[in-house]
Every structure is written in C-alpha cells, then in structure tokens.
Design an enzyme around this catalytic site. Structure first.
Site, PDB file in Angstrom:
ATOM      1  N   ARG A 186       0.837  -1.196   0.000  1.00  4.32           N
ATOM      2  CA  ARG A 186       0.000   0.000   0.000  1.00  4.32           C
ATOM      3  C   ARG A 186       0.873   1.248   0.000  1.00  4.32           C
ATOM      4  NH1 ARG A 186      -4.949  -0.127   3.916  1.00  4.32           N
ATOM      5  NH2 ARG A 186      -3.274  -0.566   5.325  1.00  4.32           N
TER       6      ARG A 186
ATOM      7  N   LYS B 142       1.004 -19.030   7.923  1.00  6.21           N
ATOM      8  CA  LYS B 142       0.151 -18.958   9.098  1.00  6.21           C
ATOM      9  C   LYS B 142       0.084 -17.526   9.626  1.00  6.21           C
ATOM     10  CE  LYS B 142       3.252 -19.565  12.953  1.00  6.21           C
ATOM     11  NZ  LYS B 142       2.912 -18.596  13.915  1.00  6.21           N
TER      12      LYS B 142
ATOM     13  N   HIS C 166       7.457 -22.406   8.145  1.00 13.18           N
ATOM     14  CA  HIS C 166       8.890 -22.176   7.873  1.00 13.18           C
ATOM     15  C   HIS C 166       9.777 -23.232   8.531  1.00 13.18           C
ATOM     16  CE1 HIS C 166       9.033 -20.046  11.797  1.00 13.18           C
ATOM     17  NE2 HIS C 166      10.321 -20.264  11.759  1.00 13.18           N
TER      18      HIS C 166
ATOM     19  N   LYS D 210      13.663 -25.673   7.271  1.00 17.76           N
ATOM     20  CA  LYS D 210      14.931 -25.765   8.011  1.00 17.76           C
ATOM     21  C   LYS D 210      15.683 -27.014   7.572  1.00 17.76           C
ATOM     22  CE  LYS D 210      13.225 -23.269  12.061  1.00 17.76           C
ATOM     23  NZ  LYS D 210      14.029 -22.144  12.473  1.00 17.76           N
TER      24      LYS D 210
ATOM     25  N   GLU E  56      12.392 -20.655  23.513  1.00 20.26           N
ATOM     26  CA  GLU E  56      12.837 -19.341  23.006  1.00 20.26           C
ATOM     27  C   GLU E  56      13.182 -18.437  24.181  1.00 20.26           C
ATOM     28  OE1 GLU E  56      10.678 -17.983  19.237  1.00 20.26           O
ATOM     29  OE2 GLU E  56       9.078 -18.776  20.508  1.00 20.26           O
TER      30      GLU E  56
ATOM     31  N   ASP F 242       0.178 -20.607  18.332  1.00 21.56           N
ATOM     32  CA  ASP F 242       1.309 -19.991  17.631  1.00 21.56           C
ATOM     33  C   ASP F 242       2.388 -21.016  17.270  1.00 21.56           C
ATOM     34  OD1 ASP F 242       2.779 -17.642  16.744  1.00 21.56           O
ATOM     35  OD2 ASP F 242       4.082 -17.910  18.485  1.00 21.56           O
TER      36      ASP F 242
ATOM     37  N   HIS G 224       4.218 -25.624  13.848  1.00 19.24           N
ATOM     38  CA  HIS G 224       5.599 -26.115  13.850  1.00 19.24           C
ATOM     39  C   HIS G 224       5.763 -27.430  14.619  1.00 19.24           C
ATOM     40  CE1 HIS G 224       6.073 -22.166  12.344  1.00 19.24           C
ATOM     41  NE2 HIS G 224       6.221 -21.549  13.494  1.00 19.24           N
TER      42      HIS G 224
ATOM     43  N   LYS H 287       8.128 -19.093  25.692  1.00 18.25           N
ATOM     44  CA  LYS H 287       8.896 -17.849  25.527  1.00 18.25           C
ATOM     45  C   LYS H 287       9.596 -17.585  26.862  1.00 18.25           C
ATOM     46  CE  LYS H 287       6.737 -16.177  21.618  1.00 18.25           C
ATOM     47  NZ  LYS H 287       7.496 -16.435  20.390  1.00 18.25           N
TER      48      LYS H 287
HETATM   49  C1  BG6 Z   1       6.787 -18.139  14.531  1.00 20.45           C
HETATM   50  C2  BG6 Z   1       6.052 -17.723  15.773  1.00 20.45           C
HETATM   51  O1  BG6 Z   1       5.962 -18.888  13.710  1.00 20.45           O
HETATM   52  O2  BG6 Z   1       7.926 -18.900  14.883  1.00 20.45           O
HETATM   53  C3  BG6 Z   1       6.967 -16.952  16.702  1.00 20.45           C
HETATM   54  O3  BG6 Z   1       4.934 -16.924  15.422  1.00 20.45           O
HETATM   55  C4  BG6 Z   1       8.232 -17.727  16.984  1.00 20.45           C
HETATM   56  O4  BG6 Z   1       6.289 -16.644  17.920  1.00 20.45           O
HETATM   57  C5  BG6 Z   1       8.867 -18.219  15.689  1.00 20.45           C
HETATM   58  O5  BG6 Z   1       9.116 -16.881  17.691  1.00 20.45           O
HETATM   59  C6  BG6 Z   1      10.022 -19.151  15.978  1.00 20.45           C
HETATM   60  O6  BG6 Z   1      10.701 -19.445  14.792  1.00 20.45           O
HETATM   61  P1  BG6 Z   1      12.224 -19.827  14.796  1.00 20.45           P
HETATM   62  O7  BG6 Z   1      12.536 -20.193  13.394  1.00 20.45           O
HETATM   63  O8  BG6 Z   1      12.966 -18.615  15.298  1.00 20.45           O
HETATM   64  O9  BG6 Z   1      12.376 -20.982  15.753  1.00 20.45           O
END
Ligand code: BG6
Length: 492
Positions: free
Chosen positions: A49, A148, A178, A182, A216, A235, A240, A339
């Site tokens: 945009r 997502k 994603h 990896k 994390e 999330d 994942h 987290k």
């Molecule tokens: C994302 C989540 O999909 O994956 C995040 O929304 C998370 O909250 C992230 O931090 C973690 O990805 P990676 O590749 O850093 O482990």
C-alpha cells in the site's frame, strides 16, 4: 523431490515493504541469486500500500540485505544483477482497480508462471486471491504462497481456506510452515528413510518416549497484541510442533512425492488421541511468564510488556500426546514450547528403551543408561546418539560403563557449510512447483481439530496459565507432567 516441470519466471511480493519481506524474503531471494538458483530473467515485483519508488527501494534493500546475518558480504556483481530484477509498485490489496494496473505492469510475458507471495495479514488472503482472479492474473501455472496463522481455530481456518479455494485449485496453493524449510528438519527424513539402522527400533518396541522442545529466550515484545490473540498452543503447537511430530512419527511414504508425504502426515494427525476436558489437567500445562532475568538481563512479565494488559494467554505449553496407531501405541510424545526460557534451542529427543537384562555388575558410580538420540535443529545443527561404552582401565569391582555421545555436527561434517534461511528452500521449491515441504489443507484442518479439543477442554475446566519466572523452564507442573510417568525432560 518432485518438481512439476513448470518453472516460475517471477515473484510478486504482496507486503513487499513489510517485516517478513525485509527480514526474510528479500535476503533469501538474494542468496538464491548468489547461488545461481534464480533463472535468468527472473523478476521480483514488490507491491504494498505504501512503498518507495523502485530506485529508492533498491537502495533500501541494499542496506537491509547487506546487514542480514546470513548474507554478511554483499557481492557487488551479484547485487547489480539482483537489483535489476526488483521493481516496486504501490497497490492497495483491497482495491480491485489496482489489480488492473498490476496486470498492465506484469503484461509482457510470464503471466502464467507468476508466483504470488502473500506476506500480509491472512484477513486479506481471500480478497487478494479473488482480485487476482478477476483481473485475469491467475493463469494455469500460477502459484500462491501464504503463511500462518491460517485461522484461529478449525472454523476460521475453514473460512480462510474456503475463500482461497474459490479462486485457486489446492495444487496452486503453497502453505508455508517455515520449520519445514529448516535444513535439519529435512535431514530428519534422510535420517529416518535413508538409513536401515533406526527403522527396526522406530516404534513402541524400541522407543520409550519422544520429546520435542522449542524453547525461546524472546518474549512477546513488539508483537504483544498479535501474540495475545493466539498464545503458545496456536502460535507454535498447531503448526511447527505438530509438523515436527508428523515427520518423526509418520510411516515411510511410498516416495518423496508431495501427496505421498502429506498423506502420511495427515494419518498421524488423525491418530492423535484427543485431549478433552477430562484429560487437560493431567496431560497439559499452561504457563505465562512473570518478570525475571534471561541471559543476565532483567525482563518484564508478559502482562507488563509494552502494549500488555491482564491476560489469560499462555506463553508456555507442555503436553503429553499419544498416537493411537500400531506403531506408537503407548509411547508418550512430550511437546514443550515457551517464551522467555533460559536458553534458545529446538530439538527432538528420542529416548530408547532400556536393555531387557544387564549382565554387568555395576560398580559404584557406574550406571547403565538407555540409548538416546538427539536431533538438534537450532542453535546448533547436530545429531547425537548416546551409546554405552566401557570406561577404559582396570578395576577389581567389575566393568565400569559410561554413556558417551557419537556426534555429527553439520558445520564440522560439511566443509563450507552455509546455514541458510528456511525461506530459501521454500521459495526455490515453490518456484519449481515442488509441494512436498508445503502444508496441505487437510493437514491444517486435522491439526486444528486436535488443538481445538485442548482449547475447549481448558475452557470447560477453567484452566488458566500458571505463572513461571522469565528465565526458568516453565511452571513446575511441566516437570510433574513427565515425572508422573517415570520420565524426565532432556535438559539442554
Ligand atoms: C513463529 C512464531 O511462527 O515462529 C513466533 O509466530 C516464533 O512466535 C517463531 O518466535 C520461531 O521461529 P524460529 O525459526 O525462530 O524458531
């Protein structure tokens, strides 16, 4: 892996000025170009945009890409070639007229072989696909890549998938998780299906329990409002973690073709035993971090983060899952993610069964432990197998034994190994029409079905998150979750 023979000749990045594009997609495209993997004449059109003119965008990208940790040094020649591929175009995704301009812009070849990457809010997925279709921009070999959160639950996920399906065939939709991009996740398939060693043990007879941890150190920080809508279960687990679980637990697919692999993953998801209101207290733990310290630095609690307020959103979740099928009956799968953990790491940990009978008299200080296999995805990429060994030397008290690691680190095993961005693999595969590492609609919906059951259970019994200090491994009940079954979390 299977390519469908139709090579894309350009990519249109919706949200071309957004965070995902700047942090991940542009650096990935640059690295693909540097490695000679972008076809000659391949074009990149960034639409948003609000977006700078082409020249200004190129200048901006030069700085962004040069400072990307994976790129490090910008190669002048590659940069010239890459910059020439990029153009910018201002477009409001909700304005059908703007798509007519896009069509003009894209006219002149390759319309049929365009990839659209929707790096925008999922609320716009349906609208964008509809507008692309009305403007005649979805040719036979077009591909739409999206990510997502595909919904908030099964119902909203069906709405999103349904609105996309009105414009596109399932085979043209590339849903990104994603984690599947990896390197070590793909290595998991090789480890399992390119070696004969593990398969005979890869079941309830050989394995005692399996643990998947994604820890994390970051908190919700700048994305508090978004995160607060979802929480750790939606999330991380719905996508994942369940994808990792599928790759660990699935049956050997008949080939590495996308439907063969995804059929096997769906079977795993459908075999997950539901965790309902009767089970949630016993089989799940919800936590939320309070103020504490991570890496020696004080950090605020979740509700005190910028933009935060009182909330019942979980930032930690631990689960004991079971897969009701022939292979895995009785083997617990422990999943844990949080987290503000003390350390960032992602691993899959396989605890094998103990030997049935020991012939070794054990001298004091010696212990016979079962074999363990650790597949570490990050920060290091390595595979470690612990096996029992004799401790060298003489003793009058019997044989001393010790569990020692056999370690395969990818950085030391492969000379010049460059750790890539997960999106490089995914963009490359989408460009070649290889769907194996993308998530099919039925996978997303099967995952939501299981996750929705847990959410409903929490609601029914009023299970709110327990507090844990930032910089700890979550609420103490997470340890009880494994210990009451005679297991312990593998600590990094
Ligand atoms: C994302 C989540 O999909 O994956 C995040 O929304 C998370 O909250 C992230 O931090 C973690 O990805 P990676 O590749 O850093 O482990």
């Amino acid at each position: 892996m299977e390519n469908d023979g139709q090579l894309s000749s350009r990519i249109v990045l919706f949200g071309g000025n957004g965070d995902l594009s700047r942090r991940m997609l542009f650096p990935s495209l640059y690295l693909l170009d540097r490695d000679g993997l972008l076809p000659e004449g391949f074009l990149i059109v960034a639409v948003d945009r609000s977006i700078a003119e082409t020249e200004a965008l190129r200048e901006d990208l030069q700085k962004i890409i040069a400072s990307s940790p994976q790129v490090q040094n910008l190669d002048a020649q590659v940069w010239q070639r890459f910059a020439a591929r990029v153009t910018a175009m201002q477009l409001d995704a909700e304005q059908p007229d703007d798509y007519a301009r896009l069509a003009q812009n894209l006219a002149g070849g390759g319309l049929d072989a365009t990839m659209y990457y929707l790096a925008v809010t999922p609320k716009l997925y349906g609208t964008i696909c509809r507008n692309l279709k009305s403007a005649g921009l979805l040719g036979q070999h077009c591909r739409v890549i999206l990510e997502k959160p595909l919904g908030y639950d099964l119902q909203t996920s069906k709405q999103i998938n349904g609105s996309i399906a009105e414009a596109l065939e399932e085979d043209s939709i590339f849903r990104v998780d994603h984690y599947l991009g990896k390197e070590t996740v793909q290595n998991l398939l090789c480890l399992r299906f390119a070696n004969s060693l593990l398969e005979p043990l890869w079941n309830h007879r050989g394995i005692d329990n399996i643990q998947i941890t994604i820890a994390e150190t970051v908190g919700a920080e700048g994305r508090w409002s978004y995160y607060n809508e979802s929480g750790a279960l939606r999330d991380m687990v719905q996508n994942h973690m369940l994808q990792l679980l599928c790759l660990v637990a699935m049956e050997p697919p008949i080939e590495l073709e996308s439907h063969a692999v995804r059929d096997e993953k769906v079977k795993v998801l459908r075999s997950l035993r539901p965790i309902d209101a009767f089970q949630v207290r016993h089989n799940t733990v919800r936590g939320q971090y309070s103020a504490g310290a991570v890496g020696g630095k004080s950090v605020p609690g979740y509700t005190e983060e910028e933009g935060g307020r009182a909330s019942n959103c979980e930032t930690f979740v631990a689960l004991r899952a079971e897969i009701d099928n022939w292979r895995w009956a009785g083997v617990p799968f422990y999943l844990r993610t949080g987290k503000r953990m003390p350390k960032r790491y992602t691993e899959i940990f396989i605890q094998f069964k103990a030997i049935p009978h020991s012939i070794f008299p054990m001298p004091p200080g010696s212990e016979l432990t079962a074999n363990k296999l650790m597949i570490r995805l990050q920060p290091e990429e390595e595979v470690t197998l612990w096996i029992m060994n004799k401790v060298p030397g003489l003793t009058s008290e019997g044989t001393r034994l010790q569990s020692l690691p056999l370690n395969l680190s990818r950085t030391t095993a492969f000379e010049n190994y460059r750790r890539g961005i997960a999106y490089e693999r995914l963009i490359l595969d989408a460009m070649h029409g290889n769907r194996t590492l993308f998530v099919r609609r039925d996978e997303v919906e099967a995952a939501w079905t299981w996750v929705d059951g847990i959410v409903a259970g929490w609601k029914e019994v009023g299970m709110t998150p327990q507090s844990y200090g930032a910089g700890t491994w979550g609420p103490s009940s997470s340890f009880a979750l494994t210990e009451r079954h005679g297991h312990t979390w593998h600590e990094a």
